[in-house]
Motif scaffolding. Sequence first.
Motif, PDB file in Angstrom:
ATOM      1  N   ALA A  76       3.952   4.547 -12.957  1.00 45.64           N
ATOM      2  CA  ALA A  76       4.893   3.670 -12.250  1.00 45.64           C
ATOM      3  C   ALA A  76       4.448   3.452 -10.804  1.00 45.64           C
ATOM      4  O   ALA A  76       4.545   2.339 -10.283  1.00 45.64           O
ATOM      5  N   ILE A  77       3.948   4.494 -10.158  1.00 47.81           N
ATOM      6  CA  ILE A  77       3.442   4.371  -8.782  1.00 47.81           C
ATOM      7  C   ILE A  77       2.251   3.429  -8.746  1.00 47.81           C
ATOM      8  O   ILE A  77       2.156   2.549  -7.890  1.00 47.81           O
ATOM      9  N   ARG A  78       1.343   3.614  -9.693  1.00 44.84           N
ATOM     10  CA  ARG A  78       0.146   2.775  -9.751  1.00 44.84           C
ATOM     11  C   ARG A  78       0.509   1.314  -9.992  1.00 44.84           C
ATOM     12  O   ARG A  78      -0.026   0.418  -9.342  1.00 44.84           O
ATOM     13  N   ASP A  79       1.449   1.064 -10.901  1.00 38.61           N
ATOM     14  CA  ASP A  79       1.897  -0.305 -11.161  1.00 38.61           C
ATOM     15  C   ASP A  79       2.578  -0.908  -9.940  1.00 38.61           C
ATOM     16  O   ASP A  79       2.379  -2.075  -9.624  1.00 38.61           O
ATOM     17  N   TYR A  80       3.387  -0.115  -9.253  1.00 37.28           N
ATOM     18  CA  TYR A  80       4.072  -0.586  -8.055  1.00 37.28           C
ATOM     19  C   TYR A  80       3.058  -0.970  -6.980  1.00 37.28           C
ATOM     20  O   TYR A  80       3.171  -2.035  -6.369  1.00 37.28           O
ATOM     21  N   ASN A  81       2.046  -0.120  -6.783  1.00 40.15           N
ATOM     22  CA  ASN A  81       1.032  -0.401  -5.771  1.00 40.15           C
ATOM     23  C   ASN A  81       0.196  -1.625  -6.154  1.00 40.15           C
ATOM     24  O   ASN A  81      -0.171  -2.423  -5.298  1.00 40.15           O
ATOM     25  N   LYS A  82      -0.071  -1.778  -7.448  1.00 39.03           N
ATOM     26  CA  LYS A  82      -0.841  -2.940  -7.899  1.00 39.03           C
ATOM     27  C   LYS A  82      -0.044  -4.221  -7.683  1.00 39.03           C
ATOM     28  O   LYS A  82      -0.578  -5.211  -7.199  1.00 39.03           O
ATOM     29  N   LYS A 137       2.369  -4.660  -5.530  1.00 43.48           N
ATOM     30  CA  LYS A 137       2.530  -4.846  -4.075  1.00 43.48           C
ATOM     31  C   LYS A 137       1.272  -5.477  -3.478  1.00 43.48           C
ATOM     32  O   LYS A 137       1.357  -6.337  -2.623  1.00 43.48           O
ATOM     33  N   ASP A 138       0.116  -5.059  -3.968  1.00 44.50           N
ATOM     34  CA  ASP A 138      -1.149  -5.619  -3.470  1.00 44.50           C
ATOM     35  C   ASP A 138      -1.340  -7.058  -3.932  1.00 44.50           C
ATOM     36  O   ASP A 138      -1.939  -7.866  -3.229  1.00 44.50           O
ATOM     37  N   ASP A 139      -0.843  -7.393  -5.107  1.00 43.06           N
ATOM     38  CA  ASP A 139      -0.978  -8.758  -5.628  1.00 43.06           C
ATOM     39  C   ASP A 139      -0.112  -9.752  -4.848  1.00 43.06           C
ATOM     40  O   ASP A 139      -0.449 -10.926  -4.760  1.00 43.06           O
TER      41      ASP A 139
END
Length: 101
Positions: A90-96, A98-100
Amino acid sequence: MAAIIIIPILVVAIIGLSSYLAYRFLIYDLICKRSVNQSLRKYNIKKTPSEIIKEYFENKGEKISHQEIQNLEKNYRQNEPEQFLAMYDAIRDYNKNKDDN
């Protein structure tokens, strides 16, 4: 005569109870902690379980105390160890996402 029977039974009961308590409150938690750390290393995750919990709740917009993080970590470590991987995803998806944006 009764002391010959009662004393060994009491000694064995005390040793058994203390061994169980040592296992339940010390050794079991260490085994669970080692298992979680091995799982995180297996998937090449550099964060500790407490860092994962903290970042996960920060991403959700919730502020939790250090004591709550420790309690959650112990609960997840002993009862739901797969939660750490789910929270990391979930953290990784959130960061991805957010970067997009």
